[in-house]
Design a protein around this motif. Structure first.
Motif, PDB file in Angstrom:
ATOM      1  N   THR A  30      53.600 121.995  -3.628  1.00 20.04           N
ATOM      2  CA  THR A  30      52.245 121.845  -3.112  1.00 20.04           C
ATOM      3  C   THR A  30      51.557 123.180  -2.849  1.00 20.04           C
ATOM      4  O   THR A  30      50.336 123.281  -2.915  1.00 20.04           O
ATOM      5  CB  THR A  30      52.254 121.011  -1.813  1.00 20.04           C
ATOM      6  N   VAL A  31      52.356 124.227  -2.545  1.00 17.96           N
ATOM      7  CA  VAL A  31      51.771 125.544  -2.307  1.00 17.96           C
ATOM      8  C   VAL A  31      51.124 126.065  -3.588  1.00 17.96           C
ATOM      9  O   VAL A  31      49.987 126.545  -3.590  1.00 17.96           O
ATOM     10  CB  VAL A  31      52.837 126.541  -1.799  1.00 17.96           C
ATOM     11  N   ALA A  32      51.849 125.952  -4.702  1.00 17.34           N
ATOM     12  CA  ALA A  32      51.319 126.417  -5.982  1.00 17.34           C
ATOM     13  C   ALA A  32      50.086 125.617  -6.392  1.00 17.34           C
ATOM     14  O   ALA A  32      49.080 126.188  -6.826  1.00 17.34           O
ATOM     15  CB  ALA A  32      52.392 126.312  -7.068  1.00 17.34           C
ATOM     16  N   ILE A  33      50.163 124.286  -6.252  1.00 24.08           N
ATOM     17  CA  ILE A  33      49.033 123.436  -6.610  1.00 24.08           C
ATOM     18  C   ILE A  33      47.813 123.801  -5.772  1.00 24.08           C
ATOM     19  O   ILE A  33      46.681 123.872  -6.265  1.00 24.08           O
ATOM     20  CB  ILE A  33      49.375 121.942  -6.402  1.00 24.08           C
ATOM     21  N   GLY A  34      48.056 124.081  -4.487  1.00 18.74           N
ATOM     22  CA  GLY A  34      46.956 124.460  -3.605  1.00 18.74           C
ATOM     23  C   GLY A  34      46.304 125.764  -4.010  1.00 18.74           C
ATOM     24  O   GLY A  34      45.071 125.897  -3.993  1.00 18.74           O
ATOM     25  N   LEU A  35      47.118 126.759  -4.392  1.00 17.77           N
ATOM     26  CA  LEU A  35      46.588 128.048  -4.831  1.00 17.77           C
ATOM     27  C   LEU A  35      45.731 127.893  -6.083  1.00 17.77           C
ATOM     28  O   LEU A  35      44.638 128.453  -6.188  1.00 17.77           O
ATOM     29  CB  LEU A  35      47.737 129.019  -5.116  1.00 17.77           C
ATOM     30  N   ILE A  36      46.255 127.120  -7.033  1.00 18.36           N
ATOM     31  CA  ILE A  36      45.542 126.929  -8.298  1.00 18.36           C
ATOM     32  C   ILE A  36      44.238 126.167  -8.075  1.00 18.36           C
ATOM     33  O   ILE A  36      43.186 126.532  -8.611  1.00 18.36           O
ATOM     34  CB  ILE A  36      46.446 126.169  -9.298  1.00 18.36           C
ATOM     35  N   THR A  37      44.316 125.111  -7.268  1.00 15.86           N
ATOM     36  CA  THR A  37      43.123 124.315  -6.980  1.00 15.86           C
ATOM     37  C   THR A  37      42.049 125.160  -6.304  1.00 15.86           C
ATOM     38  O   THR A  37      40.868 125.078  -6.656  1.00 15.86           O
ATOM     39  CB  THR A  37      43.484 123.116  -6.081  1.00 15.86           C
ATOM     40  N   GLN A  38      42.458 125.982  -5.342  1.00 16.91           N
ATOM     41  CA  GLN A  38      41.501 126.841  -4.660  1.00 16.91           C
ATOM     42  C   GLN A  38      40.873 127.838  -5.617  1.00 16.91           C
ATOM     43  O   GLN A  38      39.682 128.149  -5.536  1.00 16.91           O
ATOM     44  CB  GLN A  38      42.178 127.583  -3.500  1.00 16.91           C
ATOM     45  N   HIS A  39      41.675 128.345  -6.546  1.00 18.13           N
ATOM     46  CA  HIS A  39      41.163 129.298  -7.533  1.00 18.13           C
ATOM     47  C   HIS A  39      40.099 128.647  -8.414  1.00 18.13           C
ATOM     48  O   HIS A  39      39.064 129.253  -8.708  1.00 18.13           O
ATOM     49  CB  HIS A  39      42.313 129.815  -8.398  1.00 18.13           C
ATOM     50  N   ILE A  40      40.350 127.397  -8.813  1.00 25.56           N
ATOM     51  CA  ILE A  40      39.365 126.667  -9.620  1.00 25.56           C
ATOM     52  C   ILE A  40      38.089 126.444  -8.821  1.00 25.56           C
ATOM     53  O   ILE A  40      36.973 126.604  -9.336  1.00 25.56           O
ATOM     54  CB  ILE A  40      39.950 125.322 -10.098  1.00 25.56           C
ATOM     55  N   LYS A  41      38.249 126.093  -7.539  1.00 25.41           N
ATOM     56  CA  LYS A  41      37.073 125.901  -6.678  1.00 25.41           C
ATOM     57  C   LYS A  41      36.262 127.187  -6.583  1.00 25.41           C
ATOM     58  O   LYS A  41      35.024 127.170  -6.619  1.00 25.41           O
ATOM     59  CB  LYS A  41      37.508 125.465  -5.279  1.00 25.41           C
ATOM     60  N   ASP A  42      36.959 128.320  -6.443  1.00 25.76           N
ATOM     61  CA  ASP A  42      36.272 129.608  -6.351  1.00 25.76           C
ATOM     62  C   ASP A  42      35.462 129.893  -7.607  1.00 25.76           C
ATOM     63  O   ASP A  42      34.345 130.413  -7.550  1.00 25.76           O
ATOM     64  CB  ASP A  42      37.279 130.741  -6.126  1.00 25.76           C
ATOM     65  N   ILE A  43      36.020 129.533  -8.754  1.00 24.97           N
ATOM     66  CA  ILE A  43      35.315 129.748 -10.021  1.00 24.97           C
ATOM     67  C   ILE A  43      34.086 128.843 -10.088  1.00 24.97           C
ATOM     68  O   ILE A  43      32.989 129.280 -10.451  1.00 24.97           O
ATOM     69  CB  ILE A  43      36.254 129.479 -11.219  1.00 24.97           C
ATOM     70  N   LEU A  44      34.254 127.576  -9.722  1.00 32.02           N
ATOM     71  CA  LEU A  44      33.135 126.636  -9.757  1.00 32.02           C
ATOM     72  C   LEU A  44      32.045 127.017  -8.754  1.00 32.02           C
ATOM     73  O   LEU A  44      30.867 126.754  -8.975  1.00 32.02           O
ATOM     74  CB  LEU A  44      33.635 125.223  -9.465  1.00 32.02           C
TER      75      LEU A  44
END
Length: 291
Positions: A218-232
């Motif tokens: 879940t830590v990795a998924i959270g990091l990736i998801t946040q990164h996508i949000k930052d891009i959007l």
């Protein structure tokens, strides 16, 4: 909660305008490593799993739908379990390239659905991928071909224990392909495992993020998801395909791994959930990545 996430993404699109091109994320890993589950979890975390396909800001593409149309000889092999579907030659790379280029240019694409029981494409059945801000492309050999690999803005490798992958593969082949246990184990030892070691595992070095345990991490998924949000949300810049970063003059282009911030160095999230920071290079070390 999901509705709020969806509204946030829609608000972002309205305020910042649509991205000049979709942000392409490649997801690789061994058979049954959990690639599709990771993709689905990212979509869920972004509040997009129950959104109509025409309105989704994020879409998923699977290379399992890109197997070649088999001739009679290979079709007979596939029925006996002696055709190697894990070999690069089993995939229709021309169709993969065309599809990714069309997605890259913002077009709607139709992909023929593949029937795993008959080992053939379903007639008049297609998966439609509508223009989206983010597109996830998952498959065992996603990073194998350099020209295809270079199309991705972010590359993830799902790293799962071999015994776990084998047990999942057995259950999947029995359920989805109607195979018996003996055939599955023979095929695994003869084709799947050697193909993983020769064609898939060596591409792990190209990943920007390595995800041990797949969707359970879940830590990795959270990091990736946040990164996508930052891009959007416009917080990070990325190349628009013409040499400049999106919305910038080009001075904030990619780092060596493709990003101006966030996950700019390759990281690995350990089984315990700890994030291993990137190792600092010595001044004498080259900044280029091995090929």
């Amino acid at each position: 909660m999901a509705g709020r996430k969806m509204k946030d993404l829609e608000k972002t699109s309205q305020e910042n305008g649509s991205l000049k091109r979709p942000f392409l994320i490649g997801v690789a890993g061994g058979t049954a490593s959990g690639k599709s589950s990771v993709c689905e979890k990212i979509v869920e975390e972004l509040g997009q799993h129950n959104v109509d396909c025409r309105r989704k800001k994020i879409a998923i593409l699977t290379l399992d739908d890109f197997y070649k149309v088999l001739d009679r000889k290979d079709q007979a092999k596939s029925c006996k379990g002696t055709y190697n579907f894990d070999h690069p030659g089993a995939l229709d790379t021309d169709l993969i390239r065309k599809t990714l280029k069309d997605i890259h240019s913002g077009q709607t694409v139709k992909i023929p659905k593949y029937d795993k029981q008959t080992n053939s494409r379903k007639e008049d059945e297609f998966t439609t991928i509508y223009p989206a801000d983010v597109v996830l492309c998952e498959g065992i050999l996603t990073f194998y071909w350099k020209d295809i690999r270079d199309m991705f803005d972010m590359k993830l490798f799902v790293d799962t224990d071999a015994d776990t992958r084998l047990s999942r593969r057995v259950l999947c082949d029995i359920k989805e392909r109607g195979r018996d246990l003996d055939t599955i184990l023979v095929q695994y030892v003869t084709y799947v495992k050697p193909a993983f070691e020769e064609f898939c595992l060596p591409t792990k070095k190209y990943a920007d993020v390595i995800i041990p345990r797949g969707v359970e991490n879940t830590v990795a998924i959270g990091l990736i998801t946040q990164h996508i949000k930052d891009i959007l949300n416009g917080g990070l810049k990325y190349k628009n395909g013409h040499g400049n970063s999106n919305g910038g003059s080009g001075t904030n282009g990619y780092s060596s791994n493709g990003f101006t911030g966030g996950l700019s160095e390759r990281i690995s999230v350990s089984a315990s959930g700890d994030v291993a920071p990137p190792r600092k290079r010595n001044p004498s070390e080259s900044g280029s990545r091995p090929h």
